[in-house]
Design an enzyme around this catalytic site. Structure first.
Site, PDB file in Angstrom:
ATOM      1  N   ASP A   1       0.927  -1.186   0.146  1.00 13.37           N
ATOM      2  CA  ASP A   1       0.083   0.071  -0.006  1.00 13.37           C
ATOM      3  C   ASP A   1       0.672   1.311   0.044  1.00 13.37           C
ATOM      4  O   ASP A   1       0.595   2.111  -0.561  1.00 13.37           O
ATOM      5  CB  ASP A   1      -0.993  -0.015   1.095  1.00 13.37           C
ATOM      6  CG  ASP A   1      -2.056  -1.023   1.061  1.00 13.37           C
ATOM      7  OD1 ASP A   1      -2.325  -1.571  -0.060  1.00 13.37           O
ATOM      8  OD2 ASP A   1      -2.935  -1.131   1.887  1.00 13.37           O
TER       9      ASP A   1
ATOM     10  N   SER B   1      -7.101   2.448  13.087  1.00 14.12           N
ATOM     11  CA  SER B   1      -6.242   2.266  14.263  1.00 14.12           C
ATOM     12  C   SER B   1      -6.539   2.896  15.579  1.00 14.12           C
ATOM     13  O   SER B   1      -6.366   2.701  16.796  1.00 14.12           O
ATOM     14  CB  SER B   1      -4.733   2.173  13.934  1.00 14.12           C
ATOM     15  OG  SER B   1      -4.359   1.183  12.848  1.00 14.12           O
TER      16      SER B   1
ATOM     17  N   ASN C   1      -4.828   8.585   1.616  1.00 11.22           N
ATOM     18  CA  ASN C   1      -5.386   7.939   2.673  1.00 11.22           C
ATOM     19  C   ASN C   1      -5.839   9.132   3.985  1.00 11.22           C
ATOM     20  O   ASN C   1      -6.931   9.140   4.408  1.00 11.22           O
ATOM     21  CB  ASN C   1      -4.134   7.176   3.588  1.00 11.22           C
ATOM     22  CG  ASN C   1      -4.508   5.644   3.075  1.00 11.22           C
ATOM     23  OD1 ASN C   1      -5.464   5.280   2.367  1.00 11.22           O
ATOM     24  ND2 ASN C   1      -3.618   4.864   3.588  1.00 11.22           N
TER      25      ASN C   1
ATOM     26  N   ASP D   1      -2.972  13.605  21.602  1.00 11.04           N
ATOM     27  CA  ASP D   1      -1.679  13.290  20.618  1.00 11.04           C
ATOM     28  C   ASP D   1      -1.677  13.933  19.518  1.00 11.04           C
ATOM     29  O   ASP D   1      -0.473  14.533  18.890  1.00 11.04           O
ATOM     30  CB  ASP D   1      -1.298  12.195  20.855  1.00 11.04           C
ATOM     31  CG  ASP D   1      -0.849  11.447  22.113  1.00 11.04           C
ATOM     32  OD1 ASP D   1      -0.798  12.554  23.203  1.00 11.04           O
ATOM     33  OD2 ASP D   1      -0.416  10.478  22.276  1.00 11.04           O
TER      34      ASP D   1
ATOM     35  N   THR E   1      -9.816   2.713   6.547  1.00  7.87           N
ATOM     36  CA  THR E   1      -9.329   1.262   7.028  1.00  7.87           C
ATOM     37  C   THR E   1      -7.961   1.242   7.621  1.00  7.87           C
ATOM     38  O   THR E   1      -7.216   0.348   7.827  1.00  7.87           O
ATOM     39  CB  THR E   1      -9.354   0.586   5.930  1.00  7.87           C
ATOM     40  OG1 THR E   1      -8.842   0.921   4.784  1.00  7.87           O
ATOM     41  CG2 THR E   1     -11.026   0.176   5.498  1.00  7.87           C
TER      42      THR E   1
END
Length: 281
Positions: free
Chosen positions: A68, A185, A139, A169, A180
């Site tokens: 990717d 995450s 992304n 943060d 995704t």
């Protein structure tokens, strides 16, 4: 139809997979282009070698060989040259590079026959007014404290109106394609890649009711690093094009007018990747 093979030498160290792809394409009577410097590994295959910028212009299709990250690295050039891209996956995930090595004979044959569809993937345009920085993201756009030693304060505005403040943060603004990836995450939702929207996901926010926010593609977001922050802020697109901004600086993000043309062979590829590469981990 000419294909530009764009390998990642960190993944395909001896260009064995790239050579195999070139052999298959040449057996299908498809002209192959590669970058200058790959002559030794791809010798004897009838490959045309060009400087990278010229290769993107001369090709009709781009095939990345890596993962990717390799496709993300090629994406801005594909957009500028208006060339569709297919990724051969040598990485661990493969949400964008959906052609596995064992699928190369089948999918390269379909590519040569023109038996595919183009999925128009939306992009984000990011800019820091007054700081001379801008970037295009397939992304996400990520904004973090440059030191990463303590949380920072951010104010979020949508079309000039205040939305929320975060002590965290950092913040991630993701496309549906990127939902995704890093955003997921950090606890963000997964969106259908065909949706035109943006997802804002705070990272390690200090608050009990902090949640990701989804914005319509027609909105313009402004992320302001509060002037009281003790350190600079780092902003980057797709973990590549980065800059350092002082406290009080703003980053503006909106859906770009351009799209990336991703070569796919099934309308279910995204959902198959989610099922096989996320849910079954």
């Amino acid at each position: 139809m000419a294909v530009f093979l764009f390998p990642n030498r960190m993944k395909d160290t001896d260009l064995a997979v790239t050579r195999h792809a070139a052999q298959q394409l040449r057996s299908l009577s498809v002209p192959v282009i590669s970058v200058t410097g790959n002559e030794r590994e791809l010798d004897g295959l009838g490959v045309t070698f060009l400087p990278e910028a010229e290769a993107f212009t001369a090709a009709d299709h781009v095939v990345t060989v890596g993962g990717d990250g390799t496709l993300l690295r090629a994406a801005p050039s594909c957009v500028r040259a208006n060339k569709p891209v297919l990724g051969i996956n040598l990485g661990r995930t493969g949400f964008l590079a959906t052609c596995e090595v064992e699928e190369m004979p089948e999918k390269l044959s379909l590519l040569a026959r023109g038996d595919y569809r183009l999925a128009q993937r939306s992009l984000l345009q990011a800019a820091a007014p007054g700081c001379g920085w801008q970037g295009l993201a397939l992304n996400d756009v990520a904004i973090f404290g440059a030191s990463r030693l303590h949380p920072m304060d951010y104010a979020v505005f949508c079309d000039g109106m205040p939305v929320s403040r975060f002590r965290s943060d950092g913040l991630i603004i993701a496309t549906p394609t990127g939902s995704t990836a890093y955003s997921f995450s950090a606890g963000g939702p997964i969106l259908d890649a065909e949706v035109r929207a943006m997802v804002l996901t705070p990272v390690c926010a200090h608050g009990m009711r902090t949640a990701p926010l989804v914005f319509s593609a027609g909105r313009r977001l402004c992320i302001q690093a509060e002037a009281e922050n003790r350190t600079d802020v780092s902003a980057c697109t797709d973990s590549q094009n980065s800059c350092i901004l002082p406290p009080g600086a703003r980053v503006e993000v909106e859906v770009a007018k351009q799209t990336l043309q991703l070569i796919v062979f099934s309308q279910a590829e995204q959902f198959r990747a989610i099922e096989n590469k996320l849910m079954r981990r």
